[in-house]
Design an enzyme around this catalytic site. Sequence first.
Site, short mmCIF file in Angstrom:
data_model
loop_
_atom_site.label_atom_id
_atom_site.label_comp_id
_atom_site.label_asym_id
_atom_site.label_seq_id
_atom_site.Cartn_x
_atom_site.Cartn_y
_atom_site.Cartn_z
N GLU A 170 -60.65 56.65 43.72
CA GLU A 170 -61.20 55.45 43.08
C GLU A 170 -62.72 55.60 42.90
O GLU A 170 -63.27 55.21 41.87
CB GLU A 170 -60.91 54.22 43.94
CG GLU A 170 -59.43 53.88 44.07
CD GLU A 170 -58.74 54.58 45.24
OE1 GLU A 170 -59.17 55.68 45.64
OE2 GLU A 170 -57.77 53.99 45.75
N CYS A 200 -58.41 52.17 50.25
CA CYS A 200 -59.03 51.95 51.56
C CYS A 200 -60.02 50.79 51.46
O CYS A 200 -60.38 50.34 50.36
CB CYS A 200 -59.72 53.22 52.04
SG CYS A 200 -61.29 53.57 51.22
N CYS A 225 -62.94 59.35 47.75
CA CYS A 225 -61.64 58.87 47.27
C CYS A 225 -61.55 58.96 45.75
O CYS A 225 -62.57 58.97 45.05
CB CYS A 225 -61.41 57.43 47.70
SG CYS A 225 -61.08 57.21 49.46
N1 THU Z 1 -57.49 58.53 49.38
C1 THU Z 1 -57.86 58.19 48.12
O1 THU Z 1 -58.42 59.00 47.38
N2 THU Z 1 -57.58 56.93 47.69
C2 THU Z 1 -56.87 56.00 48.40
O2 THU Z 1 -56.64 54.91 47.89
C3 THU Z 1 -56.40 56.33 49.75
C4 THU Z 1 -56.88 57.61 50.32
C5 THU Z 1 -57.73 59.91 49.82
C6 THU Z 1 -58.87 60.12 50.77
C7 THU Z 1 -58.45 61.43 51.44
O3 THU Z 1 -58.89 62.51 50.65
C8 THU Z 1 -56.95 61.39 51.44
O4 THU Z 1 -56.58 60.41 50.47
C9 THU Z 1 -56.33 61.04 52.78
O5 THU Z 1 -56.87 59.89 53.29
#
Ligand code: THU
Length: 131
Positions: free
Chosen positions: A51, A82, A49
């Site tokens: 973050e 998440c 992610c």
């Molecule tokens: N994702 C993030 O990078 N941060 C979040 O807060 C929510 C989800 C990304 C993970 C994945 O690459 C994509 O978003 C879809 O879930």
Amino acid sequence: MLKDAATAVRERAYAPYSNFKVGAALRDAAGAVHVGCNVENVAYPEGTCAEAGAIAAMVAAGQTRFTEAFVIADSPQPVPPCGGCRQKLAEFAAPGAKVTLATTSGLIFETTVADLLPGSFGRAHMEASGG
Ligand code: THU
């Protein structure tokens, strides 16, 4: 500005599987800004992610506390981090750390790390075990 940093890094997200690009920026306790974007993988669970990327950049730069976070995505509503990222953010959040969740269209939701993860597991819970 955190918003500008998160918006710019979002463009560099590697998200060929979800097509959902996310950018994150952290302001550390010394005032410096660290950014991260999501980096997906064909083995889906190996993706990371935005973050997590920003946290890694901050730690690599020698800082372990942030006072403010900004997360942006092209979503109908500001995207909530998440569950795993809430725990990751809690590890490095200064007391009262503010989190702004935003959409590329301009919607904003302001919260705190504490509100994102009530009842969080922390170091104090391991004290009796000598952790
Ligand atoms: N994702 C993030 O990078 N941060 C979040 O807060 C929510 C989800 C990304 C993970 C994945 O690459 C994509 O978003 C879809 O879930």
